[in-house]
Design a protein around this motif. Structure first.
Motif, mmCIF file in Angstrom:
data_model
loop_
_atom_site.group_PDB
_atom_site.id
_atom_site.type_symbol
_atom_site.label_atom_id
_atom_site.label_comp_id
_atom_site.label_asym_id
_atom_site.label_seq_id
_atom_site.Cartn_x
_atom_site.Cartn_y
_atom_site.Cartn_z
ATOM 1 N N ASN A 319 1.085 -1.102 0.188
ATOM 2 C CA ASN A 319 -0.157 -0.250 -0.042
ATOM 3 C C ASN A 319 0.760 1.142 -0.043
ATOM 4 O O ASN A 319 1.585 1.096 1.096
ATOM 5 N N VAL A 320 0.605 1.960 -0.783
ATOM 6 C CA VAL A 320 1.164 3.270 -0.742
ATOM 7 C C VAL A 320 0.423 4.870 -0.445
ATOM 8 O O VAL A 320 -0.705 4.784 -1.810
ATOM 9 N N GLU A 321 0.742 5.430 0.022
ATOM 10 C CA GLU A 321 0.082 6.179 -0.252
ATOM 11 C C GLU A 321 0.669 7.939 -1.168
ATOM 12 O O GLU A 321 2.054 7.864 -0.453
ATOM 13 N N PHE A 322 0.366 9.222 -0.911
ATOM 14 C CA PHE A 322 0.718 10.321 -1.573
ATOM 15 C C PHE A 322 0.464 11.574 -0.735
ATOM 16 O O PHE A 322 -0.523 11.833 -0.262
ATOM 17 N N VAL A 323 1.201 11.864 0.164
ATOM 18 C CA VAL A 323 1.421 13.021 1.263
ATOM 19 C C VAL A 323 1.948 14.356 0.790
ATOM 20 O O VAL A 323 2.448 15.130 1.776
ATOM 21 N N GLY A 324 2.694 14.587 -0.466
ATOM 22 C CA GLY A 324 3.300 16.310 -0.727
ATOM 23 C C GLY A 324 4.616 16.166 0.003
ATOM 24 O O GLY A 324 4.815 15.462 0.419
ATOM 25 N N LEU A 325 5.094 17.846 -0.317
ATOM 26 C CA LEU A 325 5.784 17.664 0.904
ATOM 27 C C LEU A 325 5.620 18.241 2.090
ATOM 28 O O LEU A 325 4.679 18.201 1.959
ATOM 29 N N PRO A 326 7.172 18.517 2.573
ATOM 30 C CA PRO A 326 6.308 18.896 4.158
ATOM 31 C C PRO A 326 6.233 20.292 4.003
ATOM 32 O O PRO A 326 5.474 21.104 3.347
ATOM 33 N N ASP A 327 4.974 19.844 5.241
ATOM 34 C CA ASP A 327 4.480 21.297 5.948
ATOM 35 C C ASP A 327 3.161 21.341 5.279
ATOM 36 O O ASP A 327 3.174 22.800 4.921
ATOM 37 N N GLY A 328 2.841 20.687 4.551
ATOM 38 C CA GLY A 328 1.329 20.398 3.798
ATOM 39 C C GLY A 328 1.707 20.936 2.855
ATOM 40 O O GLY A 328 0.770 21.704 2.295
ATOM 41 N N LYS A 329 2.865 21.131 2.069
ATOM 42 C CA LYS A 329 3.671 22.110 0.760
ATOM 43 C C LYS A 329 3.264 21.228 -0.295
ATOM 44 O O LYS A 329 3.116 19.511 -0.089
ATOM 45 N N THR A 330 3.156 22.098 -1.735
ATOM 46 C CA THR A 330 3.292 20.670 -2.887
ATOM 47 C C THR A 330 4.170 21.616 -3.570
ATOM 48 O O THR A 330 4.336 22.669 -3.423
ATOM 49 N N GLY A 331 4.918 20.451 -5.163
ATOM 50 C CA GLY A 331 4.965 21.114 -6.171
ATOM 51 C C GLY A 331 4.184 20.756 -6.816
ATOM 52 O O GLY A 331 3.984 19.793 -7.073
ATOM 53 N N ILE A 332 4.234 21.788 -7.909
ATOM 54 C CA ILE A 332 4.029 21.548 -9.639
ATOM 55 C C ILE A 332 4.382 21.248 -10.523
ATOM 56 O O ILE A 332 5.271 22.527 -10.547
ATOM 57 N N ILE A 333 4.827 20.418 -11.232
ATOM 58 C CA ILE A 333 4.728 20.397 -12.776
ATOM 59 C C ILE A 333 3.952 20.947 -13.395
ATOM 60 O O ILE A 333 2.811 19.725 -13.493
ATOM 61 N N PRO A 334 3.946 21.367 -14.725
ATOM 62 C CA PRO A 334 3.506 22.321 -14.941
ATOM 63 C C PRO A 334 3.790 21.684 -16.491
ATOM 64 O O PRO A 334 4.687 21.389 -16.843
ATOM 65 N N ASP A 335 2.576 21.969 -17.857
ATOM 66 C CA ASP A 335 2.752 21.893 -18.807
ATOM 67 C C ASP A 335 2.456 22.701 -19.516
ATOM 68 O O ASP A 335 1.163 23.551 -18.951
ATOM 69 N N TYR A 336 2.960 23.022 -20.725
ATOM 70 C CA TYR A 336 2.138 24.547 -21.121
ATOM 71 C C TYR A 336 2.200 24.391 -22.882
ATOM 72 O O TYR A 336 2.849 23.362 -22.890
ATOM 73 N N ALA A 337 1.313 25.119 -23.037
ATOM 74 C CA ALA A 337 1.273 25.879 -24.717
ATOM 75 C C ALA A 337 1.060 27.455 -24.999
ATOM 76 O O ALA A 337 0.898 27.996 -23.689
ATOM 77 N N PHE A 338 1.630 28.048 -26.597
ATOM 78 C CA PHE A 338 1.390 28.890 -26.089
ATOM 79 C C PHE A 338 0.525 29.310 -27.440
ATOM 80 O O PHE A 338 0.478 28.453 -28.819
ATOM 81 N N ILE A 339 0.119 30.430 -28.027
ATOM 82 C CA ILE A 339 -0.411 30.313 -29.276
ATOM 83 C C ILE A 339 0.700 31.439 -30.462
ATOM 84 O O ILE A 339 0.776 32.145 -29.607
ATOM 85 N N SER A 340 0.726 31.625 -31.294
ATOM 86 C CA SER A 340 1.974 32.142 -31.876
ATOM 87 C C SER A 340 0.732 33.255 -32.500
ATOM 88 O O SER A 340 -0.007 34.065 -32.639
ATOM 89 N N LYS A 341 2.559 34.380 -32.209
ATOM 90 C CA LYS A 341 1.957 35.549 -32.504
ATOM 91 C C LYS A 341 1.903 35.935 -33.778
ATOM 92 O O LYS A 341 0.923 37.126 -34.266
ATOM 93 N N THR A 342 1.817 35.138 -35.083
ATOM 94 C CA THR A 342 1.363 34.949 -36.246
ATOM 95 C C THR A 342 0.119 34.494 -36.684
ATOM 96 O O THR A 342 -0.752 34.434 -37.749
ATOM 97 N N THR A 343 -1.036 34.640 -35.902
ATOM 98 C CA THR A 343 -1.938 33.133 -36.362
ATOM 99 C C THR A 343 -2.840 34.316 -36.433
ATOM 100 O O THR A 343 -3.048 35.462 -35.918
ATOM 101 N N GLU A 344 -3.506 33.737 -37.314
ATOM 102 C CA GLU A 344 -4.584 35.064 -37.851
ATOM 103 C C GLU A 344 -6.097 35.208 -37.090
ATOM 104 O O GLU A 344 -6.674 35.451 -37.539
ATOM 105 N N HIS A 345 -5.806 33.916 -36.163
ATOM 106 C CA HIS A 345 -7.626 33.665 -35.607
ATOM 107 C C HIS A 345 -6.512 33.707 -34.650
ATOM 108 O O HIS A 345 -7.417 32.329 -33.767
ATOM 109 N N PRO A 346 -6.333 34.497 -33.678
ATOM 110 C CA PRO A 346 -6.188 34.382 -31.942
ATOM 111 C C PRO A 346 -7.099 34.024 -31.019
ATOM 112 O O PRO A 346 -7.344 33.361 -30.238
ATOM 113 N N GLN A 347 -8.790 34.822 -30.999
ATOM 114 C CA GLN A 347 -9.277 33.948 -30.358
ATOM 115 C C GLN A 347 -9.947 32.437 -30.800
ATOM 116 O O GLN A 347 -10.133 32.260 -30.316
ATOM 117 N N GLU A 348 -10.354 32.802 -31.699
ATOM 118 C CA GLU A 348 -10.208 30.777 -32.642
ATOM 119 C C GLU A 348 -9.848 30.074 -31.302
ATOM 120 O O GLU A 348 -9.404 29.098 -30.682
#
Length: 486
Positions: A319-348
């Motif tokens: 049995n394994v449990e996840f308990v985060g970082l000490p003192d109730g803290k946690t780390g977030i590992i993100p993934d990102y995307a961007f919208i091209s500055k040259t797009t002709e359709h920024p809203q869409e």
């Protein structure tokens, strides 16, 4: 709803993502823009352009958006990412999403550079190294879209803020994982020890290291002495310091908190509390030379890892449990995307990216698809903390602790710095230091830090030097970003 399918992922796929993220790869940060072109970026497009983050209408002019992502698999696999794209097209009949098949997933930044030079940058692009996209002037400032977006407001603040440079927002979180401690509760109980739980302190962790190390019995406290402990340790001691002490455009590797973190890791190593500190003779008691295999075999009491591995750990006999970082803290590992500055359709482009990443509508649609097909997997936690999303997502969730840590993120999380910090690859790993170690005459930053953790060098002697070098690497790229964004 069963969500084991959401978290199940093999170590091979984790390593593939890490390689794509650029660890040890060529460093392209700060390079000049390569013919990225220019366009009107006021947000005007063929559909409604109110910058509220609302979904574009499902009719009107036929529009094609080109999309670049490494997570799409093959047409035959038809994975969850392809299916959520199809769902978006179903709801927006005037939008066609064209996958940028020319992108090389093994040379992602090079492919983006080539596209920029040729004027063929996709409208929406995943990116492992956000500063490179901003420094090269590839990314559109989406501030006008996110500032009044209710879904955006439900992203953990520390995560949504991480995509900002200057006064603009350029990075959109497409997914997230939590970093924290996994505890083999069965192993603790076999040693008559109370397992660590959410809210444990550094003193509790220290005591567990001492109590759970018995190499002669084939039991060890933790997988690695270093790993990323010294990267989050300063944040635990001083919340003003971020991951690897990064805060407000600089690191503080000469700070008492970072030096103390290195020495803490050194104590784990020199006291033999970690698998990587064992001798070959001691490892023979474990039947493996791999710390990963030793943990999966139930012979290692603790390890720090992302929630992307929940599916693997939940399949263990122990049995394994996840308990985060000490003192109730946690780390977030993100993934990102961007919208091209040259797009002709920024809203869409924004509406599409929002749907496949953080909007409530898109996340609920994604979970509908998962319910309909048990073979589909989703390797992420939802970046939107809407109550209805959280309730549905965590119904019958397979790993104890993840839900509790997730719900307690606001004000208690630090974002892993690699994907959003300018110059981080050099500042943390690759920059040559001029320092001699047992492994190199001109050791890299990573080699010097490892030597300090292993006790071969004294961090007190080198903290100022590596701090100056790291900040030089960061500032070099930050200067380019400042010129682009201000």
């Amino acid at each position: 709803m069963k969500f084991k399918k959401l978290a199940a992922v093999t170590m091979t796929s984790v390593m593939a993502v890490s390689m794509l993220a650029g660890c040890g790869g060529s460093n392209t940060e700060g390079s000049s823009a390569a013919g990225s072109g220019s366009t009107d970026t006021t947000g005007e497009s063929s559909a409604s352009s109110d910058s509220t983050g609302g979904e574009a209408a499902g009719d009107g002019e036929q529009i094609t958006l080109r999309f670049a992502s490494w997570s799409l698999g093959t047409e035959e696999e038809n994975n969850i990412e392809r299916q959520i794209i199809a769902k978006y097209e179903e709801l927006h009949t005037n939008i066609n999403i064209e996958i940028a098949t020319e992108m090389d997933t093994t040379k992602w930044v090079e492919s983006l550079t080539t596209a920029a030079a040729g004027g063929t940058m996709p409208d929406v692009c995943f990116v492992a190294d956000l500063p490179t996209a901003v420094a090269n002037d590839w990314a559109l400032d989406v501030t006008s879209y996110v500032e009044n977006d209710e879904d955006w407001a439900n992203i953990p603040t520390v995560l949504s803020e991480s995509g900002k440079y200057g006064s603009g927002t350029y990075g959109i979180p497409t997914g997230m994982h939590l970093m924290g401690l996994y505890v083999n509760t069965d192993l603790f109980e076999s040693k008559n020890q109370e397992p660590l739980s959410i809210g444990y302190t550094m003193d509790d962790f220290q005591q567990a290291l001492e109590n759970m190390s018995a190499p002669s019995e084939g039991i060890i406290a933790i997988k690695q002495a270093g790993g990323n402990i010294f990267e989050w340790y300063p944040f635990i001691k001083n919340p003003e310091l971020g991951w690897f002490t990064y805060n407000d455009g600089a690191v503080a590797l000469n700070s008492p908190e970072f030096i103390e973190g290195i020495k803490f890791c050194q104590s784990i190593y020199t006291n033999g509390y970690s698998f990587d500190s064992l001798t070959d003779e001691q490892k023979a008691n474990f039947g493996t030379e791999s710390d990963w295999d030793a943990f999966l075999a139930g012979k290692v009491a603790m390890c720090f890892d992302p929630t992307s591995n929940v599916g693997v750990y939940s399949d263990m006999a122990s049995n394994v449990e996840f308990v985060g970082l000490p003192d109730g803290k946690t780390g977030i590992i993100p993934d990102y995307a961007f919208i091209s500055k040259t797009t002709e359709h920024p809203q869409e482009a924004y509406d599409f990216l929002k749907f496949i990443s953080f909007s409530k509508e898109g996340i609920m649609a994604r979970m509908d698809l998962l319910d309909a097909d048990p073979e589909l997997t989703w390797n992420s936690l939802p970046a939107n903390q809407d109550e209805e999303i959280m309730t549905r997502y965590f119904t019958d969730y397979e790993m104890a602790g993840v839900k509790e840590v997730y719900e307690n993120m606001e004000g208690n999380a630090v974002v892993e710095a690699f994907k959003y910090t300018p110059g981080y690859t050099n500042a943390r790993w690759e920059a040559p230091t001029g320092i001699s170690t047992a492994d190199a005459d001109n050791a890299t930053m990573a080699q010097v830090i490892d030597a300090c953790v292993h006790g071969d060098l004294n961090i007190d002697d080198y903290a100022e030097q590596i701090n100056t070098l790291a900040n030089s690497s960061i500032q070099e790229v930050q200067t380019v970003i400042d010129a682009v964004t201000q």
